[in-house]
Write a protein that holds these residues in place. Structure first.
Motif, short mmCIF file in Angstrom:
data_model
loop_
_atom_site.label_atom_id
_atom_site.label_comp_id
_atom_site.label_asym_id
_atom_site.label_seq_id
_atom_site.Cartn_x
_atom_site.Cartn_y
_atom_site.Cartn_z
N ASN A 1 -15.36 -11.06 -4.93
CA ASN A 1 -15.29 -10.88 -6.38
C ASN A 1 -15.70 -9.47 -6.80
N TYR A 2 -16.74 -8.95 -6.19
CA TYR A 2 -17.19 -7.61 -6.52
C TYR A 2 -16.11 -6.58 -6.19
N ARG A 3 -15.56 -6.67 -4.99
CA ARG A 3 -14.56 -5.69 -4.56
C ARG A 3 -13.23 -5.84 -5.28
N CYS A 4 -12.91 -7.06 -5.72
CA CYS A 4 -11.65 -7.31 -6.44
C CYS A 4 -11.82 -7.22 -7.96
N HIS A 5 -13.04 -6.94 -8.41
CA HIS A 5 -13.34 -6.82 -9.84
C HIS A 5 -12.91 -8.07 -10.61
N CYS A 6 -13.33 -9.22 -10.10
CA CYS A 6 -12.98 -10.47 -10.76
C CYS A 6 -14.12 -11.47 -10.54
N ASP A 7 -13.93 -12.66 -11.09
CA ASP A 7 -14.92 -13.72 -10.93
C ASP A 7 -14.17 -15.01 -10.62
N LYS A 8 -13.75 -15.15 -9.36
CA LYS A 8 -12.95 -16.30 -8.94
C LYS A 8 -13.78 -17.22 -8.06
N ARG A 9 -13.33 -18.45 -7.96
CA ARG A 9 -13.99 -19.47 -7.14
C ARG A 9 -13.34 -19.54 -5.76
N LEU A 10 -13.98 -20.30 -4.89
CA LEU A 10 -13.47 -20.49 -3.53
C LEU A 10 -12.02 -20.96 -3.52
N SER A 11 -11.69 -21.90 -4.38
CA SER A 11 -10.33 -22.45 -4.40
C SER A 11 -9.30 -21.36 -4.65
N TYR A 12 -9.60 -20.39 -5.48
CA TYR A 12 -8.67 -19.28 -5.75
C TYR A 12 -8.38 -18.51 -4.47
N TYR A 13 -9.43 -18.13 -3.74
CA TYR A 13 -9.23 -17.34 -2.52
C TYR A 13 -8.54 -18.14 -1.43
N LEU A 14 -8.86 -19.43 -1.33
CA LEU A 14 -8.20 -20.27 -0.32
C LEU A 14 -6.70 -20.38 -0.58
N VAL A 15 -6.32 -20.51 -1.84
CA VAL A 15 -4.90 -20.69 -2.18
C VAL A 15 -4.15 -19.37 -2.25
N ASN A 16 -4.78 -18.34 -2.82
CA ASN A 16 -4.06 -17.09 -3.12
C ASN A 16 -4.33 -15.93 -2.18
N ILE B 1 -4.57 -28.40 -5.28
CA ILE B 1 -4.92 -29.71 -4.70
C ILE B 1 -5.24 -29.53 -3.21
N PHE B 2 -4.55 -28.59 -2.54
CA PHE B 2 -4.76 -28.38 -1.11
C PHE B 2 -6.11 -27.74 -0.81
N ALA B 3 -6.76 -27.18 -1.80
CA ALA B 3 -8.09 -26.59 -1.61
C ALA B 3 -9.18 -27.65 -1.64
N VAL B 4 -8.90 -28.82 -2.21
CA VAL B 4 -9.93 -29.86 -2.36
C VAL B 4 -10.53 -30.28 -1.03
N PRO B 5 -9.73 -30.57 0.02
CA PRO B 5 -10.36 -30.94 1.30
C PRO B 5 -11.28 -29.84 1.86
N HIS B 6 -10.92 -28.59 1.63
CA HIS B 6 -11.74 -27.47 2.09
C HIS B 6 -13.11 -27.49 1.41
N ILE B 7 -13.10 -27.73 0.12
CA ILE B 7 -14.35 -27.74 -0.65
C ILE B 7 -15.21 -28.93 -0.23
#
Length: 193
Positions: free
Chosen positions: A41-56, A13-19
């Motif tokens: 995503n390339y370097r971490c070998h994943c396919d995550k969205r902005l909200s994932y990186y902002l939170v985690n 929920i805290f990522a919503v204002p950022h987006i």
């Protein structure tokens, strides 16, 4: 429902204002953030969205806050605080798209005139000035530059494009394009042309 899963989900929920702020940003800012995400995503070998990186990935938030500017960053840091172990000074005029920050850039300070596209930085790294208070005497970093752990780049110098700087290096002189440097003081150990 599993309580730990519920706890993980509500933080998004805290990522919503950022987006929402990103949607109001200029096309240039949006493009830089998109390029950062692609590289992460390339370097971490994943396919995550902005909200994932902002939170985690709290160090990534610092790059995001740099991108959107001080006015918005002050507000958004209320929801998701800045990571204190990774600092980008307000003196940096430009950081190109495609920044990759490891999840553990402890004790890293970025104080440069300009940083090009596709920049990778590891922990305990310092980019800065030779003389206290002389922020015009800071490095310029080219495109496709990767810094190992515990690298120091000090002074009014230029690091060229397509450069790898080995862990523990101290760079106090200009570095040309297309090379690998290492040591204290750093010296060219290989040309990559």
């Amino acid at each position: 429902m599993n309580l730990s899963l519920l706890f993980k989900c509500w933080r998004y929920i805290f990522a919503v204002p950022h987006i929402l702020v990103l949607k109001l940003a200029s096309d240039g800012i949006k493009q830089s953030v998109e390029t950062d995400l692609q590289v992460m995503n390339y370097r971490c070998h994943c396919d995550k969205r902005l909200s994932y990186y902002l939170v985690n990935r709290s160090p990534y938030r610092n790059v995001f806050y740099y991108r959107i500017g001080t006015k918005w960053a002050r507000l958004l840091k209320i929801f998701l605080p800045e990571y204190e172990g990774f600092y980008i000074t307000p003196h940096v005029k430009k950081i190109g798209g495609g920044v990759f920050v490891l999840n553990h850039p402890y004790g890293t300070i970025i104080n440069a005139k300009e940083i090009g596209n596709f920049f990778t930085v590891c922990q305990l790294t310092t980019l800065g000035n030779k003389e206290h208070g002389k922020n015009d005497l800071t490095p310029v970093i080219g495109d496709n530059v990767s810094l190992g752990a515990n690298v120091n780049i000090i002074g009014n110098i230029k690091v060229g494009n397509n450069v790898i700087i080995g862990a523990g290096s101290v760079v106090v002189k200009d570095v040309p394009d297309n090379c690998i440097v290492a040591g204290n003081p750093a010296k060219i150990i290989k040309r990559t042309e």
